[in-house]
Design an enzyme around this catalytic site. Sequence first.
Site, PDB file in Angstrom:
ATOM      1  NE  ARG A  19      -0.287   8.039  -2.312  1.00  0.00           N
ATOM      2  CZ  ARG A  19      -1.049   7.307  -1.514  1.00  0.00           C
ATOM      3  NH1 ARG A  19      -1.755   7.860  -0.561  1.00  0.00           N
ATOM      4  NH2 ARG A  19      -1.109   6.002  -1.651  1.00  0.00           N
ATOM      5  CG  ASN A  53      -2.383   8.531  -5.116  1.00  0.00           C
ATOM      6  OD1 ASN A  53      -1.303   9.059  -5.344  1.00  0.00           O
ATOM      7  ND2 ASN A  53      -2.494   7.245  -4.860  1.00  0.00           N
TER       8      ASN A  53
END
Length: 89
Positions: free
Chosen positions: A18, A36
């Site tokens: 990320r 997530n």
Amino acid sequence: MICMRCIVTGRVQGVWFRETTRRKAQELALSGSALNLPDGTVEVIACGQETAVKALQDWLWTGSPLSRVDQVLCKELPGHTPSPGFHTG
């Protein structure tokens, strides 16, 4: 401007995927998010110039150095209004 939602599968959680995506998106002047999901995938929403969104979409196959990307499924989000910046909440 377009917005794209991509679901990235593989080893993409716990490997800085990320954060690396956020950096790449900022480099491309995109807004959106990388989150997530409970099933172990990462959802990426990217909004901006079409060429930049497509560049991030292609880059998602590379990901972070520790990631292993098995699949990237993307779908355009017509009418989506992004918030400013790129977030990894």
